[in-house]
Design a protein around this motif. Structure first.
Motif, PDB file in Angstrom:
ATOM      1  N   VAL A   1      41.549   8.425  56.306  1.00  0.00           N
ATOM      2  CA  VAL A   1      41.388   7.470  57.404  1.00  0.00           C
ATOM      3  C   VAL A   1      40.931   6.132  56.817  1.00  0.00           C
ATOM      4  CG1 VAL A   1      40.297   7.013  59.633  1.00  0.00           C
ATOM      5  CG2 VAL A   1      40.738   9.389  58.919  1.00  0.00           C
ATOM      6  N   LYS A   2      41.818   5.138  56.817  1.00  0.00           N
ATOM      7  CA  LYS A   2      41.547   3.849  56.166  1.00  0.00           C
ATOM      8  C   LYS A   2      40.259   3.216  56.682  1.00  0.00           C
ATOM      9  CE  LYS A   2      43.636  -0.688  55.297  1.00  0.00           C
ATOM     10  NZ  LYS A   2      43.442  -0.664  53.846  1.00  0.00           N
ATOM     11  N   ALA A   3      40.029   3.287  57.999  1.00  0.00           N
ATOM     12  CA  ALA A   3      38.858   2.622  58.583  1.00  0.00           C
ATOM     13  C   ALA A   3      37.548   3.265  58.151  1.00  0.00           C
ATOM     14  CB  ALA A   3      38.967   2.654  60.114  1.00  0.00           C
ATOM     15  N   LEU A   4      37.607   4.514  57.689  1.00  0.00           N
ATOM     16  CA  LEU A   4      36.373   5.222  57.311  1.00  0.00           C
ATOM     17  C   LEU A   4      36.097   5.177  55.817  1.00  0.00           C
ATOM     18  CD1 LEU A   4      36.683   8.426  59.574  1.00  0.00           C
ATOM     19  CD2 LEU A   4      35.530   6.272  60.086  1.00  0.00           C
ATOM     20  N   ARG A   5      37.098   4.781  55.025  1.00  0.00           N
ATOM     21  CA  ARG A   5      36.913   4.827  53.568  1.00  0.00           C
ATOM     22  C   ARG A   5      35.763   3.948  53.067  1.00  0.00           C
ATOM     23  NH1 ARG A   5      42.712   5.981  53.289  1.00  0.00           N
ATOM     24  NH2 ARG A   5      43.355   3.793  53.035  1.00  0.00           N
ATOM     25  N   PRO A   6      35.514   2.794  53.686  1.00  0.00           N
ATOM     26  CA  PRO A   6      34.373   1.990  53.208  1.00  0.00           C
ATOM     27  C   PRO A   6      33.044   2.745  53.233  1.00  0.00           C
ATOM     28  CG  PRO A   6      35.787   0.656  54.619  1.00  0.00           C
ATOM     29  CD  PRO A   6      36.304   2.064  54.707  1.00  0.00           C
ATOM     30  N   GLN A   7      32.907   3.720  54.146  1.00  0.00           N
ATOM     31  CA  GLN A   7      31.653   4.470  54.217  1.00  0.00           C
ATOM     32  C   GLN A   7      31.506   5.447  53.037  1.00  0.00           C
ATOM     33  OE1 GLN A   7      30.344   5.814  58.192  1.00  0.00           O
ATOM     34  NE2 GLN A   7      32.218   4.877  59.009  1.00  0.00           N
ATOM     35  N   LEU A   8      32.634   5.730  52.363  1.00  0.00           N
ATOM     36  CA  LEU A   8      32.577   6.601  51.182  1.00  0.00           C
ATOM     37  C   LEU A   8      32.382   5.796  49.898  1.00  0.00           C
ATOM     38  CD1 LEU A   8      35.562   9.027  51.983  1.00  0.00           C
ATOM     39  CD2 LEU A   8      33.146   9.322  52.559  1.00  0.00           C
ATOM     40  N   LEU A   9      32.578   4.493  50.005  1.00  0.00           N
ATOM     41  CA  LEU A   9      32.523   3.646  48.811  1.00  0.00           C
ATOM     42  C   LEU A   9      31.101   3.181  48.534  1.00  0.00           C
ATOM     43  CD1 LEU A   9      35.541   1.204  48.355  1.00  0.00           C
ATOM     44  CD2 LEU A   9      33.996   2.013  46.574  1.00  0.00           C
ATOM     45  N   THR A  10      30.280   4.128  48.114  1.00  0.00           N
ATOM     46  CA  THR A  10      28.919   3.812  47.683  1.00  0.00           C
ATOM     47  C   THR A  10      28.757   4.338  46.258  1.00  0.00           C
ATOM     48  OG1 THR A  10      27.893   5.891  48.375  1.00  0.00           O
ATOM     49  CG2 THR A  10      28.098   4.151  50.053  1.00  0.00           C
ATOM     50  N   ARG A  11      27.830   3.775  45.564  1.00  0.00           N
ATOM     51  CA  ARG A  11      27.610   4.199  44.172  1.00  0.00           C
ATOM     52  C   ARG A  11      27.349   5.705  44.104  1.00  0.00           C
ATOM     53  NH1 ARG A  11      23.457   1.483  39.746  1.00  0.00           N
ATOM     54  NH2 ARG A  11      23.780   3.061  38.119  1.00  0.00           N
ATOM     55  N   GLN A  12      26.515   6.177  45.024  1.00  0.00           N
ATOM     56  CA  GLN A  12      26.148   7.595  44.998  1.00  0.00           C
ATOM     57  C   GLN A  12      27.364   8.488  45.213  1.00  0.00           C
ATOM     58  OE1 GLN A  12      23.590   8.905  48.209  1.00  0.00           O
ATOM     59  NE2 GLN A  12      22.585  10.429  46.894  1.00  0.00           N
ATOM     60  N   PHE A  13      28.155   8.187  46.247  1.00  0.00           N
ATOM     61  CA  PHE A  13      29.297   9.040  46.575  1.00  0.00           C
ATOM     62  C   PHE A  13      30.368   8.975  45.490  1.00  0.00           C
ATOM     63  CE2 PHE A  13      28.239   8.339  51.338  1.00  0.00           C
ATOM     64  CZ  PHE A  13      27.270   9.319  51.272  1.00  0.00           C
ATOM     65  N   ILE A  14      30.681   7.759  44.993  1.00  0.00           N
ATOM     66  CA  ILE A  14      31.732   7.632  43.985  1.00  0.00           C
ATOM     67  C   ILE A  14      31.330   8.366  42.698  1.00  0.00           C
ATOM     68  CG2 ILE A  14      32.995   6.009  42.515  1.00  0.00           C
ATOM     69  CD1 ILE A  14      33.898   6.009  45.421  1.00  0.00           C
ATOM     70  N   THR A  15      30.054   8.289  42.344  1.00  0.00           N
ATOM     71  CA  THR A  15      29.564   9.013  41.162  1.00  0.00           C
ATOM     72  C   THR A  15      29.749  10.519  41.334  1.00  0.00           C
ATOM     73  OG1 THR A  15      27.947   7.265  40.709  1.00  0.00           O
ATOM     74  CG2 THR A  15      27.555   9.423  39.693  1.00  0.00           C
ATOM     75  N   VAL A  16      29.431  11.007  42.528  1.00  0.00           N
ATOM     76  CA  VAL A  16      29.571  12.447  42.801  1.00  0.00           C
ATOM     77  C   VAL A  16      31.039  12.851  42.698  1.00  0.00           C
ATOM     78  CG1 VAL A  16      29.416  14.200  44.607  1.00  0.00           C
ATOM     79  CG2 VAL A  16      27.484  12.682  44.178  1.00  0.00           C
ATOM     80  N   PHE A  17      31.917  12.088  43.372  1.00  0.00           N
ATOM     81  CA  PHE A  17      33.339  12.430  43.344  1.00  0.00           C
ATOM     82  C   PHE A  17      33.877  12.377  41.912  1.00  0.00           C
ATOM     83  CE2 PHE A  17      33.449  10.303  47.758  1.00  0.00           C
ATOM     84  CZ  PHE A  17      33.052  11.484  48.370  1.00  0.00           C
ATOM     85  N   SER A  18      33.449  11.355  41.158  1.00  0.00           N
ATOM     86  CA  SER A  18      33.909  11.193  39.777  1.00  0.00           C
ATOM     87  C   SER A  18      33.468  12.369  38.910  1.00  0.00           C
ATOM     88  CB  SER A  18      33.364   9.877  39.222  1.00  0.00           C
ATOM     89  OG  SER A  18      33.772   9.665  37.901  1.00  0.00           O
ATOM     90  N   ASN A  19      32.243  12.804  39.093  1.00  0.00           N
ATOM     91  CA  ASN A  19      31.736  13.950  38.312  1.00  0.00           C
ATOM     92  C   ASN A  19      32.468  15.240  38.666  1.00  0.00           C
ATOM     93  OD1 ASN A  19      29.893  12.335  36.979  1.00  0.00           O
ATOM     94  ND2 ASN A  19      28.219  12.790  38.397  1.00  0.00           N
ATOM     95  N   LEU A  20      32.852  15.374  39.951  1.00  0.00           N
ATOM     96  CA  LEU A  20      33.534  16.607  40.387  1.00  0.00           C
ATOM     97  C   LEU A  20      34.966  16.693  39.859  1.00  0.00           C
ATOM     98  CD1 LEU A  20      32.249  16.864  44.083  1.00  0.00           C
ATOM     99  CD2 LEU A  20      31.751  18.447  42.206  1.00  0.00           C
ATOM    100  N   LEU A  21      35.493  15.599  39.310  1.00  0.00           N
ATOM    101  CA  LEU A  21      36.819  15.649  38.695  1.00  0.00           C
ATOM    102  C   LEU A  21      36.847  16.626  37.533  1.00  0.00           C
ATOM    103  CD1 LEU A  21      37.671  11.816  38.631  1.00  0.00           C
ATOM    104  CD2 LEU A  21      38.844  13.570  39.998  1.00  0.00           C
ATOM    105  N   GLU A  22      35.701  16.829  36.923  1.00  0.00           N
ATOM    106  CA  GLU A  22      35.622  17.716  35.762  1.00  0.00           C
ATOM    107  C   GLU A  22      35.311  19.156  36.143  1.00  0.00           C
ATOM    108  OE1 GLU A  22      32.655  15.976  33.312  1.00  0.00           O
ATOM    109  OE2 GLU A  22      33.661  14.021  33.181  1.00  0.00           O
ATOM    110  N   SER A  23      35.162  19.402  37.445  1.00  0.00           N
ATOM    111  CA  SER A  23      34.800  20.751  37.897  1.00  0.00           C
ATOM    112  C   SER A  23      35.944  21.742  37.673  1.00  0.00           C
ATOM    113  CB  SER A  23      34.438  20.718  39.391  1.00  0.00           C
ATOM    114  OG  SER A  23      34.281  22.024  39.889  1.00  0.00           O
ATOM    115  N   LYS A  24      35.576  22.925  37.237  1.00  0.00           N
ATOM    116  CA  LYS A  24      36.556  24.003  37.087  1.00  0.00           C
ATOM    117  C   LYS A  24      36.386  25.047  38.203  1.00  0.00           C
ATOM    118  CE  LYS A  24      37.939  22.126  33.290  1.00  0.00           C
ATOM    119  NZ  LYS A  24      39.208  21.341  33.329  1.00  0.00           N
TER     120      LYS A  24
END
Length: 774
Positions: A609-632
């Motif tokens: 949902v384009k209108a909601l994406r800004p609420q996910l764009l925080t340092r905390q959330f992006i760091t979490v998502f980035s770290n989960l890229l390595e999850s197995k």
């Protein structure tokens, strides 16, 4: 074409009656004075229609919670010049004195009132208006009708405040003015449950022509008054009446009797013992008898033939072979013989076509059929025995069993014991073993009574039984006709913070199944009921308890499903602090793979949902998502979903990246590395109904990594599940978009290579005429 059990359609008359009752203002009624409903002036309804309208109205009131009652419904039948009523059946607390008064000018032939505890002596006056025409009258369980609530009865139209406000009318004096004098046509009378303060003998004396009399549970100091009908009475019911030698001596003189019921609810409260002599006197004195019920009596051993003397061969209904001595004198087998809760039901040869008892399935079903309407205490026991048969043995008369249990649950919606045993029996009667022979219509009837039980009782056992029974149905398909109602009931179950753990688990599982693979309108409607908030409350509670169990995982899964392509529900998730709960769950349960997958799948829906994406764009959330890229965890699922979330965020371009850390380029590099590490032949725990959210990432140059993720997703799905996903991709125009990827200079070589392979897969796929909607 073969038909399944219970597949007979409703008649056109029944369908029209139902439609009219649900749409009175649009069909036969208009709004009159004082904004009251009244019959249209050009409408005349004969008795064949009026009777059905009133009786179907009562049925809907009793069984359909969505049906809206009309305060002035009975007023529609107040004028016999435009409406004719002849046979009316009214039941339970829906019926008030004013309702009977409204139809007081009708020439009723039959009036059956059952458990109408709100009726008072006011209604006796109305009864008198029917005395010239009434042939059949039942006042079974109408315990207050012979008592005044106040002083003189009110005339119709006067306000009676107690009538609506007092749920349990207080008894005052017995109404001594009422008499059956003048009811000369009355032939059938049921006074079952007549209160102690009313003298049955005096009340009945003016009725010279009775042919059928039911005095169940009535206190009878003397019974000799019954002899005034000895040359007429064909049916006599004395259920739960204390028997004695005097009573039996009186009964055997009623030589015209064809049906006699002297049964009891329980042996424990009876001092009377059924002897061989007593049964012999009944058989010899009542030679016209075709139906006899002696259930619940203590039987002395001298009634039965010793086992070694019984006639050889298969069970027989011939009186001469009877294993019960007195019945050897019968001239012909009885049509009905009630032996429930007696030892006699276990003998080999019983001279009757239909027997109630507990020996086998046939006897138990006969008992449910015979006792449901007026003896729920016996029906409850019999249904419990049917439950054991269905659970331990095998139910061979499935259609009949289901229909009888459904009828009992409808008839006794407010009887907890019936609801408990009935819902338990339905669980076993609708499971996989019996399912193939059941029609859609029959299974819908089961669902209706199960939902009625859930609605009426918050008690743990009923709720558990009902929820378990719903699990026997294909969800959401078989529940779709009651979709909103079943969701409302399940959410209500989940409201209490300390609900029974097993019910909570089943209810959350059902909620999850109900919002999986349904259209967006359904999801949005359920979201507005508070679905998202309820699931988050459950998650919050589990976090407080530091517990990650099935309820926790099902709740996140349900949120994943209900937010799929529904922006409003995604917004609710964010508004209800869903992201805080996501972070807390990650922190407290770092090793719960399925939990992580469900949470990231949900966040993928939010990121779409384009209108909601800004609420996910925080340092905390992006760091979490980035770290989960390595999850197995859970294979590639957590890493894949985290990459999906980031792909949608990247698609908004570098100008939307408002966080300084982590940097956009760094995150994109991690996304490339993650995608390169995935096995394209991985089998997936995911289900796409549409590729639209993925396809929108293809023809663009803003974020090549997002394009690459989308192309990899399509390549994986059409490779591993070609039969399902090739037709879907072709149908949604995916081939043309992949060709555009090949034309874009910004597309990476690896991306173009995968795009070609996806196109080749779809070209080689021979389209199969299958449903790709799921």
């Amino acid at each position: 074409m073969t038909t399944k059990a219970g597949d007979n359609p409703d008649s056109l008359m029944a369908l029209c009656i139902d439609f009219c009752l649900r749409n009175l203002r649009q069909t036969m009624c208009c709004i009159g004075d004082r904004n009251k409903l009244c019959l249209r002036p050009d409408v005349f309804l004969p008795s064949e229609i009026c009777d059905k309208l009133v009786n179907a109205y009562m049925e809907l009131m009793h069984t359909d919670s969505n049906f809206e009652p009309q305060d002035s419904f009975f007023q529609l039948f107040s004028d016999p010049r435009s409406t004719r009523l002849t046979r009316v059946q009214l039941r339970e607390d829906f019926v008030r004195d004013r309702d009977l008064e409204a139809i007081g000018k009708q020439d009723l032939i039959e009036l059956h009132l059952t458990y109408c505890s709100h009726l008072t002596a006011r209604s006796l006056k109305t009864l008198s208006s029917f005395k010239q025409t009434l042939v059949s009258l039942s006042l079974f369980g109408c315990n207050n009708i012979f008592f005044r609530k106040g002083n003189a009865p009110l005339a119709y139209g006067e306000d009676d405040e107690d009538d609506d406000e007092d749920d349990h009318p207080h008894r005052h004096a017995v109404d001594s003015d009422f008499t059956f004098q003048g009811f000369n046509r009355l032939r059938l009378l049921n006074l079952g449950g007549l209160p102690m303060g009313v003298d049955a003998e005096t009340l009945l004396k003016p009725l010279p022509s009775l042919m059928s009399l039911d005095l169940s549970a009535v206190h009878l100091p003397r019974t000799t008054f019954l002899l005034q009908w000895k040359d007429r009475l064909a049916s006599l019911v004395l259920y739960n009446v204390d028997l004695s030698e005097e009573v039996i001596n009186t009964v055997v003189q009623l030589s015209r009797l064809r049906h006699l019921d002297i049964s009891r609810e329980s042996q424990r409260s009876s001092k009377f013992k059924m002897t061989r002599k007593t049964l012999t006197a009944i058989v010899q004195g009542l030679v016209n008898l075709v139906s006899l019920d002696i259930s619940g009596h203590i039987m002395l051993d001298n009634c039965t033939v010793p086992h070694f003397e019984e006639a050889m061969g298969r069970p027989s209904i011939e009186p001469c072979k009877s294993s019960i001595y007195p019945f050897q004198e019968l001239k012909r087998p009885l049509q009905f013989l009630g032996l429930y809760n007696t030892t006699l039901c276990n003998v080999t040869h019983i001279p009757a076509y239909k027997v109630t008892g507990s020996k086998n399935e046939e006897q138990v079903l006969n008992a449910i059929e015979a006792y449901t309407e007026f003896r729920p205490e016996l029906a409850h026991r019999a249904i419990n025995q049917l439950f054991d048969i269905a659970r331990i043995q095998h139910c061979s008369q499935l259609l009949r069993a289901l229909q009888l249990v459904i009828a009992a649950l409808k008839c006794h919606k407010y009887d907890k014991s019936i609801q408990v045993t009935g819902s338990a029996a339905l669980f076993y009667l609708t499971n996989t073993e019996y399912r193939s022979g059941q029609s859609i219509r029959l299974r819908r009837q089961v669902i209706q009574v199960v939902l009625n039980g859930m609605e009426q009782y918050q008690e743990v056992t009923v709720q558990r039984n009902c929820c378990l029974t719903l699990c026997n149905f294909s969800i959401p398909e078989e529940l779709e006709f009651q979709y909103l109602r079943v969701n409302q009931l399940l959410l209500k179950i989940l409201e209490p913070p300390r609900q029974d753990e097993s019910i909570q688990r089943i209810a959350v599982h059902l909620c999850n199944a109900l919002v999986c693979q349904v259209d967006n309108d359904h999801k949005e409607a359920v979201g507005k009921m508070g679905f998202v908030k309820t699931m988050l409350n459950l998650i919050q509670k589990k976090l407080q308890d530091r517990t990650c169990d099935q309820v926790m995982e099902f709740s996140w899964s349900a949120l994943w499903n209900i937010t799929d392509e529904t922006p409003d529900n995604c917004q609710m998730f964010l508004d209800c602090n869903g992201m805080d709960l996501f972070l807390e769950c990650l922190h407290k349960f770092p090793d719960k793979q399925e939990l992580h997958r469900n949470m990231l799948g949900l966040l993928g829906n939010v990121a779409e949902v384009k209108a909601l994406r800004p609420q996910l764009l925080t340092r905390q959330f992006i760091t979490v998502f980035s770290n989960l890229l390595e999850s197995k965890a859970d294979g590639i699922e957590v890493s894949y979903n985290a990459c999906g979330v980031l792909s949608h965020i990247m698609f908004d371009g570098p100008e939307a990246w408002v966080v300084e850390e982590p940097q956009r380029e760094v995150v994109m590099d991690k996304m490339w590395d993650a995608i390169q590490s995935w096995d394209v032949s991985s089998r997936r725990n995911i289900n796409y109904r549409s590729f639209e959210p993925i396809l929108r990432l293809l023809p663009q140059s803003i974020a090549p990594v997002s394009q690459h993720w989308a192309t990899w997703a399509l390549y994986n799905l059409v490779s591993v599940y070609s039969t399902k996903y090739c037709p879907l991709l072709i149908k949604e125009g995916g081939i043309a978009l992949l060709e555009k990827v090949l034309d874009l200079e910004s597309s990476q070589p690896e991306t173009k290579d995968m795009a070609r392979k996806v196109i080749e897969h779809c070209e080689n796929f021979k389209e199969d005429p299958m449903d790709t909607s799921r």
